[in-house]
Design a protein around this motif. Structure first.
Motif, PDB file in Angstrom:
ATOM      1  N   GLY A 168      16.259  46.298  35.171  1.00 48.44           N
ATOM      2  CA  GLY A 168      17.044  47.514  35.289  1.00 48.44           C
ATOM      3  C   GLY A 168      18.424  47.294  35.869  1.00 48.44           C
ATOM      4  N   LEU A 169      18.838  46.032  36.024  1.00 49.88           N
ATOM      5  CA  LEU A 169      20.123  45.743  36.665  1.00 49.88           C
ATOM      6  C   LEU A 169      21.229  45.361  35.689  1.00 49.88           C
ATOM      7  N   TRP A 170      20.916  45.084  34.451  1.00 52.74           N
ATOM      8  CA  TRP A 170      21.926  44.849  33.412  1.00 52.74           C
ATOM      9  C   TRP A 170      22.984  43.845  33.871  1.00 52.74           C
ATOM     10  N   ALA A 171      22.523  42.679  34.311  1.00 51.70           N
ATOM     11  CA  ALA A 171      23.404  41.677  34.912  1.00 51.70           C
ATOM     12  C   ALA A 171      24.142  40.857  33.853  1.00 51.70           C
ATOM     13  N   ILE A 172      24.967  41.538  33.074  1.00 49.04           N
ATOM     14  CA  ILE A 172      25.776  40.880  32.037  1.00 49.04           C
ATOM     15  C   ILE A 172      27.083  40.383  32.638  1.00 49.04           C
ATOM     16  N   GLY A 173      27.649  41.171  33.539  1.00 45.80           N
ATOM     17  CA  GLY A 173      28.837  40.744  34.262  1.00 45.80           C
ATOM     18  C   GLY A 173      30.137  41.009  33.547  1.00 45.80           C
ATOM     19  N   ASP A 174      31.178  40.379  34.047  1.00 42.69           N
ATOM     20  CA  ASP A 174      32.541  40.505  33.533  1.00 42.69           C
ATOM     21  C   ASP A 174      32.700  39.575  32.331  1.00 42.69           C
ATOM     22  N   LEU A 175      33.054  40.152  31.180  1.00 47.72           N
ATOM     23  CA  LEU A 175      33.160  39.353  29.954  1.00 47.72           C
ATOM     24  C   LEU A 175      34.611  39.071  29.570  1.00 47.72           C
ATOM     25  N   SER A 176      35.520  39.091  30.549  1.00 44.99           N
ATOM     26  CA  SER A 176      36.947  38.969  30.258  1.00 44.99           C
ATOM     27  C   SER A 176      37.379  37.590  29.796  1.00 44.99           C
ATOM     28  N   ASP A 177      36.677  36.551  30.178  1.00 44.03           N
ATOM     29  CA  ASP A 177      37.105  35.203  29.815  1.00 44.03           C
ATOM     30  C   ASP A 177      37.024  35.003  28.302  1.00 44.03           C
ATOM     31  N   ALA A 178      38.147  34.646  27.696  1.00 45.38           N
ATOM     32  CA  ALA A 178      38.206  34.527  26.233  1.00 45.38           C
ATOM     33  C   ALA A 178      37.546  33.252  25.734  1.00 45.38           C
ATOM     34  N   GLY A 179      37.499  32.223  26.552  1.00 42.99           N
ATOM     35  CA  GLY A 179      36.953  30.956  26.096  1.00 42.99           C
ATOM     36  C   GLY A 179      35.439  30.912  26.093  1.00 42.99           C
ATOM     37  N   SER A 180      34.819  31.583  27.065  1.00 46.81           N
ATOM     38  CA  SER A 180      33.365  31.490  27.185  1.00 46.81           C
ATOM     39  C   SER A 180      32.649  32.824  27.002  1.00 46.81           C
ATOM     40  N   ARG A 181      33.424  33.923  26.928  1.00 46.82           N
ATOM     41  CA  ARG A 181      32.794  35.231  26.772  1.00 46.82           C
ATOM     42  C   ARG A 181      33.498  36.008  25.661  1.00 46.82           C
ATOM     43  N   LEU A 182      33.857  37.260  25.901  1.00 46.03           N
ATOM     44  CA  LEU A 182      34.419  38.090  24.823  1.00 46.03           C
ATOM     45  C   LEU A 182      35.935  38.225  24.872  1.00 46.03           C
ATOM     46  N   GLY A 183      36.550  37.847  25.974  1.00 45.97           N
ATOM     47  CA  GLY A 183      37.981  38.068  26.113  1.00 45.97           C
ATOM     48  C   GLY A 183      38.317  39.531  26.333  1.00 45.97           C
ATOM     49  N   GLN A 184      37.327  40.331  26.704  1.00 45.27           N
ATOM     50  CA  GLN A 184      37.505  41.765  26.918  1.00 45.27           C
ATOM     51  C   GLN A 184      36.293  42.273  27.690  1.00 45.27           C
ATOM     52  N   SER A 185      36.536  43.155  28.657  1.00 46.21           N
ATOM     53  CA  SER A 185      35.429  43.740  29.409  1.00 46.21           C
ATOM     54  C   SER A 185      35.840  45.145  29.834  1.00 46.21           C
ATOM     55  N   PRO A 186      34.965  46.142  29.679  1.00 47.37           N
ATOM     56  CA  PRO A 186      35.348  47.523  29.978  1.00 47.37           C
ATOM     57  C   PRO A 186      35.857  47.694  31.403  1.00 47.37           C
ATOM     58  N   MET A 187      36.902  48.509  31.535  1.00 47.47           N
ATOM     59  CA  MET A 187      37.538  48.855  32.808  1.00 47.47           C
ATOM     60  C   MET A 187      38.174  47.646  33.488  1.00 47.47           C
ATOM     61  N   ARG A 188      38.519  46.632  32.693  1.00 44.46           N
ATOM     62  CA  ARG A 188      39.199  45.458  33.207  1.00 44.46           C
ATOM     63  C   ARG A 188      40.403  45.110  32.341  1.00 44.46           C
ATOM     64  N   ALA A 189      41.068  46.124  31.788  1.00 48.01           N
ATOM     65  CA  ALA A 189      42.263  45.899  30.970  1.00 48.01           C
ATOM     66  C   ALA A 189      43.346  45.234  31.821  1.00 48.01           C
ATOM     67  N   PRO A 190      44.192  44.406  31.201  1.00 51.21           N
ATOM     68  CA  PRO A 190      45.221  43.699  31.973  1.00 51.21           C
ATOM     69  C   PRO A 190      46.352  44.588  32.465  1.00 51.21           C
ATOM     70  N   SER A 191      46.514  45.792  31.906  1.00 52.83           N
ATOM     71  CA  SER A 191      47.573  46.693  32.344  1.00 52.83           C
ATOM     72  C   SER A 191      47.243  48.113  31.903  1.00 52.83           C
ATOM     73  N   VAL A 192      48.085  49.067  32.323  1.00 55.97           N
ATOM     74  CA  VAL A 192      47.900  50.463  31.929  1.00 55.97           C
ATOM     75  C   VAL A 192      48.076  50.654  30.429  1.00 55.97           C
ATOM     76  N   PHE A 193      48.630  49.654  29.749  1.00 55.47           N
ATOM     77  CA  PHE A 193      48.795  49.717  28.296  1.00 55.47           C
ATOM     78  C   PHE A 193      47.523  49.299  27.556  1.00 55.47           C
ATOM     79  N   ASN A 194      46.411  49.186  28.289  1.00 54.64           N
ATOM     80  CA  ASN A 194      45.119  48.873  27.696  1.00 54.64           C
ATOM     81  C   ASN A 194      45.059  47.393  27.325  1.00 54.64           C
ATOM     82  N   PHE A 195      44.037  47.015  26.594  1.00 51.88           N
ATOM     83  CA  PHE A 195      43.919  45.638  26.130  1.00 51.88           C
ATOM     84  C   PHE A 195      44.908  45.345  25.016  1.00 51.88           C
ATOM     85  N   TYR A 196      45.325  46.383  24.308  1.00 50.74           N
ATOM     86  CA  TYR A 196      46.226  46.233  23.163  1.00 50.74           C
ATOM     87  C   TYR A 196      46.984  47.545  22.987  1.00 50.74           C
TER      88      TYR A 196
END
Length: 506
Positions: free
Chosen positions: A356-384
């Motif tokens: 019940g803990l959904w321990a997927i974590g931060d997926l922001s790393d582009a090399g080993s994960r998705l290069g994108q993770s919700p609520m972790r956009a690099p700026s107010v301009f979103n991911f894109y």
């Protein structure tokens, strides 16, 4: 509505749908599915879930523990699929990022912000603007928390939120016609003086510490921002041709300012075009934007800003529902961003977390994960950016935008495939695993296996040539043993998740 059409509707209106979801939607039709989604009650909020699961302990005061867990819990397992799709879309328009918030308990700060988006996802855009403007998350992220009036010695109010409230959340940079096309004769929507005038509204706002003692608990982030009287600019505030009179109270000035922006004729096409881009197509026609914007202006009962009416208009529009026309139109559709692709698999095949803990974590790393993770956009301009055009190539030549390709590169493409290969494997991500039992039952028939995955993930849109190529690859895997069948299922999933007809949602 056939199953392929139902799958296509759910690809637009959810973050992923199972075979059972598709079958149910097909039986009732598009409008009925939408109305039923509006009636589903939300599950436990992010803030409350993090508190209930022990993340509010002192050791977590200065980290983000619990936030990713709660986000993945909602996005993967919550039954209110349309609401969660809207929450993700709104989070990319009214953007805050936990990475850019400098306060204690920032996971609870952002968790409450997501609760605001969820509460207003089927509500009114005007109320959403007010709730967002009074949230500690936005106050910290766009730096008007603690903003003070001019001091007469050269210090001026912080203009960050005033600028982005206009540029990104309401009216945009250029005057628009009702169909979203640029009205070149009218030029820019605001001048520097408008930003300065509006910034005076956002002075004096700070955390509400009444009755609390430092160090403050996570619950401080559930309180709307409160006023510090000696920091508030009581004088007149002029912007966009409006003057808020001297002596107007802080909350009245804020509400008046939001009313002025909300009534601006740019808001319906500006907001609606971005929502269409997030759900249906990166390059909606002017007529499509115009029809959805008209629903924003008037929901049929004289109400402006009704997001239920907007969602109905987006998903039921002929351009959204005409599968044959969409297939023929090279400008129609959108690239599925990495997070959505991952969630399409997770929701499509009923991923669960036994703990019940959904321990997927931060997926922001582009090399080993998705290069994108919700609520972790690099700026107010979103991911894109919504108007991003990849330089050179056919899209640029055709004048088409492809926003999601702004985060696509050699590293992220390989990282996505490697991550999805791990996700669909038996070991899963943490204790999160998909339910592939229905696919295992089809594993000895490679064509039936592909047809099922094609329906669930790609709404049946893989081309016959693609199916033939993938089937030939799968047939090289011996399905005579349990291990062989499992390998064939996992390979089939990864191959479809990599297929161009899946990556490009039509």
């Amino acid at each position: 509505m056939g199953t392929n059409d139902a799958a296509r509707l759910l690809a637009q209106g959810t973050l992923g749908a199972s075979r059972a979801d598709i079958t149910q939607a097909a039986g009732g039709g598009a409008r009925r599915w939408i109305e039923e989604q509006f009636q589903i009650e939300p599950t436990q909020g992010h803030f409350d879930w993090m508190m209930a699961n022990g993340f509010g302990v002192e050791a977590n005061r200065n980290n983000t523990a619990g936030l990713d867990n709660s986000i993945w819990r909602k996005f993967i397992a919550s039954p209110d699929a349309l609401r969660q799709r809207m929450v993700f879309a709104l989070s990319q328009i009214l953007t805050v990022s936990v990475s850019g918030i400098d306060t204690d308990w920032r996971q609870f700060c952002v968790g409450h912000y997501l609760d605001i988006l969820e509460r207003n996802a089927f509500g009114n855009y005007r109320q959403l603007l007010e709730d967002v403007s009074l949230s500690t998350a936005m106050g910290y992220y766009l730096t008007y928390r603690g903003n003070a009036k001019a001091n007469g010695r050269g210090s001026q109010p912080d203009e960050n939120y005033a600028r982005e409230l206009m540029q990104l959340f309401t009216i945009g940079l250029l005057h628009l016609r009702p169909d979203g096309t640029v009205d070149g004769a009218r030029g820019e929507t605001y001048e520097p003086e408008d930003v300065s005038g509006l910034a005076r509204v956002f002075t004096g706002w700070d955390r509400d510490t009444a009755g609390l003692t430092s160090p403050y608990p996570p619950g401080i982030h559930q309180r709307p921002l409160a006023q510090v009287a000696n920091r508030y600019e009581t004088g007149a505030k002029s912007f966009l041709g409006t003057t808020i009179p001297s002596g107007t109270s802080a909350i009245a000035a804020l509400r008046t300012a939001l009313d002025v922006l909300f009534r601006h004729p740019n808001v319906p096409p500006f907001v609606c075009r971005q929502l269409i881009q997030r759900l249906v197509s990166s390059n909606p026609s002017a007529a499509y934007v115009g029809r959805v914007a008209a629903a924003f202006v008037d929901n049929g009962q004289g109400v402006r800003g009704d997001l239920k009416a907007v969602l109905r208009a987006i998903l039921l529009d002929p351009e959204a529902r005409d599968t044959a026309a969409a297939a023929r139109n090279p400008a129609f559709g959108k690239v599925r961003e990495p997070v959505v692709r991952f969630l399409n698999w997770a929701r499509g095949f009923r991923a669960s977390s036994p703990s019940g803990l959904w321990a997927i974590g931060d997926l922001s790393d582009a090399g080993s994960r998705l290069g994108q993770s919700p609520m972790r956009a690099p700026s107010v301009f979103n991911f894109y950016r919504p108007g991003y055009v990849p330089p050179g190539g056919a899209l640029a030549a055709a004048g088409l935008t492809a926003p999601e390709l702004q985060i696509a590169n050699e590293t992220s493409v390989a990282g996505y495939l490697n991550y999805m290969q791990r996700a669909v494997a038996g070991s899963g991500i943490g204790d999160v695993r998909g339910d592939h039992a229905p696919l295992m039952a089809l594993a000895t028939n490679s064509r039936a296996l592909l047809d099922e995955i094609n329906l669930v993930l790609a709404a049946g849109q893989l081309a016959p040539a693609t199916i033939a190529t993938l089937q030939a690859a799968l047939d090289t895997i011996n399905a005579g043993t349990e291990t062989g069948r499992r390998n064939r299922v996992q390979a089939a999933l990864v191959l479809v998740l990599a297929a161009p007809e899946f990556i490009a949602q039509k």
